[in-house]
Design a protein around this motif. Structure first.
Motif, PDB file in Angstrom:
ATOM      1  N   VAL A   1      58.448 -31.244 -23.683  1.00 11.47           N
ATOM      2  CA  VAL A   1      57.694 -32.637 -24.053  1.00 11.47           C
ATOM      3  C   VAL A   1      57.367 -33.035 -22.575  1.00 11.47           C
ATOM      4  O   VAL A   1      56.234 -33.744 -22.317  1.00 11.47           O
ATOM      5  N   ALA A   2      58.319 -33.049 -21.679  1.00  7.80           N
ATOM      6  CA  ALA A   2      58.175 -33.590 -20.284  1.00  7.80           C
ATOM      7  C   ALA A   2      56.982 -32.970 -19.451  1.00  7.80           C
ATOM      8  O   ALA A   2      56.247 -33.413 -18.727  1.00  7.80           O
ATOM      9  N   SER A   3      57.116 -31.475 -19.788  1.00  7.26           N
ATOM     10  CA  SER A   3      56.009 -30.787 -19.289  1.00  7.26           C
ATOM     11  C   SER A   3      54.680 -30.992 -19.669  1.00  7.26           C
ATOM     12  O   SER A   3      53.703 -31.154 -18.861  1.00  7.26           O
ATOM     13  N   GLN A   4      54.683 -31.231 -20.921  1.00 10.62           N
ATOM     14  CA  GLN A   4      53.174 -31.792 -21.535  1.00 10.62           C
ATOM     15  C   GLN A   4      52.907 -33.061 -21.173  1.00 10.62           C
ATOM     16  O   GLN A   4      51.733 -33.145 -20.895  1.00 10.62           O
ATOM     17  N   LEU A   5      53.608 -33.731 -21.322  1.00 15.14           N
ATOM     18  CA  LEU A   5      53.462 -35.233 -20.584  1.00 15.14           C
ATOM     19  C   LEU A   5      52.980 -35.228 -19.252  1.00 15.14           C
ATOM     20  O   LEU A   5      52.231 -35.942 -18.911  1.00 15.14           O
ATOM     21  N   GLN A   6      53.577 -34.519 -18.453  1.00 16.92           N
ATOM     22  CA  GLN A   6      53.477 -34.513 -16.854  1.00 16.92           C
ATOM     23  C   GLN A   6      51.836 -34.006 -16.738  1.00 16.92           C
ATOM     24  O   GLN A   6      51.100 -34.530 -16.249  1.00 16.92           O
TER      25      GLN A   6
ATOM     26  N   THR B   1      65.775 -27.985 -23.991  1.00 22.35           N
ATOM     27  CA  THR B   1      64.611 -27.383 -24.124  1.00 22.35           C
ATOM     28  C   THR B   1      63.420 -28.284 -24.636  1.00 22.35           C
ATOM     29  O   THR B   1      62.440 -28.146 -24.129  1.00 22.35           O
ATOM     30  N   ARG B   2      63.679 -28.975 -25.778  1.00 23.98           N
ATOM     31  CA  ARG B   2      62.597 -29.721 -26.257  1.00 23.98           C
ATOM     32  C   ARG B   2      62.320 -30.688 -25.448  1.00 23.98           C
ATOM     33  O   ARG B   2      61.120 -31.081 -25.222  1.00 23.98           O
ATOM     34  N   GLN B   3      63.402 -31.437 -24.597  1.00 19.60           N
ATOM     35  CA  GLN B   3      62.996 -32.451 -23.769  1.00 19.60           C
ATOM     36  C   GLN B   3      62.347 -31.896 -22.441  1.00 19.60           C
ATOM     37  O   GLN B   3      61.132 -32.661 -22.110  1.00 19.60           O
ATOM     38  N   LEU B   4      62.464 -30.648 -22.210  1.00 16.34           N
ATOM     39  CA  LEU B   4      61.561 -29.895 -20.895  1.00 16.34           C
ATOM     40  C   LEU B   4      60.462 -29.613 -21.356  1.00 16.34           C
ATOM     41  O   LEU B   4      59.381 -29.796 -20.618  1.00 16.34           O
TER      42      LEU B   4
ATOM     43  N   GLY C   1      56.514 -35.078 -11.568  1.00 14.84           N
ATOM     44  CA  GLY C   1      57.781 -34.736 -12.255  1.00 14.84           C
ATOM     45  C   GLY C   1      57.656 -35.804 -13.477  1.00 14.84           C
ATOM     46  O   GLY C   1      57.160 -36.999 -13.494  1.00 14.84           O
ATOM     47  N   VAL C   2      58.312 -35.506 -14.647  1.00 13.18           N
ATOM     48  CA  VAL C   2      58.500 -36.263 -15.798  1.00 13.18           C
ATOM     49  C   VAL C   2      59.897 -36.195 -16.210  1.00 13.18           C
ATOM     50  O   VAL C   2      60.329 -35.040 -16.479  1.00 13.18           O
ATOM     51  N   LYS C   3      60.715 -37.118 -16.598  1.00 19.25           N
ATOM     52  CA  LYS C   3      62.120 -37.304 -17.046  1.00 19.25           C
ATOM     53  C   LYS C   3      62.220 -37.991 -18.327  1.00 19.25           C
ATOM     54  O   LYS C   3      61.664 -38.983 -18.088  1.00 19.25           O
ATOM     55  N   ILE C   4      62.427 -37.110 -19.505  1.00 24.40           N
ATOM     56  CA  ILE C   4      62.269 -37.997 -20.719  1.00 24.40           C
ATOM     57  C   ILE C   4      63.782 -38.289 -21.319  1.00 24.40           C
ATOM     58  O   ILE C   4      64.512 -37.223 -21.194  1.00 24.40           O
ATOM     59  N   SER C   5      63.769 -39.377 -22.183  1.00 23.44           N
ATOM     60  CA  SER C   5      65.248 -39.706 -22.793  1.00 23.44           C
ATOM     61  C   SER C   5      65.319 -38.433 -23.845  1.00 23.44           C
ATOM     62  O   SER C   5      64.514 -37.938 -24.444  1.00 23.44           O
ATOM     63  N   PRO C   6      66.816 -38.294 -24.227  1.00 26.21           N
ATOM     64  CA  PRO C   6      66.949 -37.483 -25.341  1.00 26.21           C
ATOM     65  C   PRO C   6      66.498 -37.736 -26.772  1.00 26.21           C
ATOM     66  O   PRO C   6      65.965 -36.957 -27.505  1.00 26.21           O
ATOM     67  N   ASP C   7      66.066 -39.136 -27.020  1.00 24.86           N
ATOM     68  CA  ASP C   7      65.386 -39.558 -28.183  1.00 24.86           C
ATOM     69  C   ASP C   7      63.955 -39.418 -28.040  1.00 24.86           C
ATOM     70  O   ASP C   7      63.002 -39.581 -28.767  1.00 24.86           O
ATOM     71  N   LEU C   8      63.290 -38.971 -26.928  1.00 21.20           N
ATOM     72  CA  LEU C   8      61.891 -38.905 -26.501  1.00 21.20           C
ATOM     73  C   LEU C   8      61.121 -40.063 -26.610  1.00 21.20           C
ATOM     74  O   LEU C   8      59.907 -40.402 -26.802  1.00 21.20           O
TER      75      LEU C   8
END
Length: 115
Positions: free
Chosen positions: A12-17, A7-10, A41-48
């Motif tokens: 963060v990815a949404s905000q970055l997008q 959920t955190r990755q999603l 779209g944005v995909k982010i690694s688990p460690d952000l």
């Protein structure tokens, strides 16, 4: 094995997008040779620490030139992103731009359906 994004990755990815879309929009179409560039779209690694940014480019004939421009300016774009997200995130992720060709695929299917 492909891991599901947390959920955190999603979030963060949404905000970055949103932020990257705004940065690119403010540069304007003229900056990209008249091409319309959108962050699809944005995909982010688990460690952000790493983000893969998917961009759609219209017209697709200008995609190569736009991707070259984005590659040349990735440090400046990351710097602007850092200014926007400094209060929210500890680290600014490394950015890698990738062409999202789904619009071309949709257009191709549309052409086939019209025949």
């Amino acid at each position: 094995m492909v891991e599901k994004e947390s959920t955190r990755q999603l979030k963060v990815a949404s905000q970055l997008q949103k932020d990257l879309a705004e940065i690119i929009r403010l540069k304007g179409m003229a900056h990209f040779g008249g091409a319309l560039v959108s962050v699809s779209g944005v995909k982010i690694s688990p460690d952000l620490s790493f983000a893969k940014v998917y961009v759609s480019i219209f017209p697709s004939a200008k995609a190569e030139a736009v991707m070259q421009t984005l590659a040349e300016e990735v440090r400046a774009i990351r710097g602007e992103l850092g200014q926007r997200i400094a209060k929210q995130f500890r680290i600014v992720p490394e950015l890698a731009f990738s062409l999202d060709s789904s619009l071309d695929y949709v257009e191709h299917i549309d052409q086939l359906l019209k025949k």
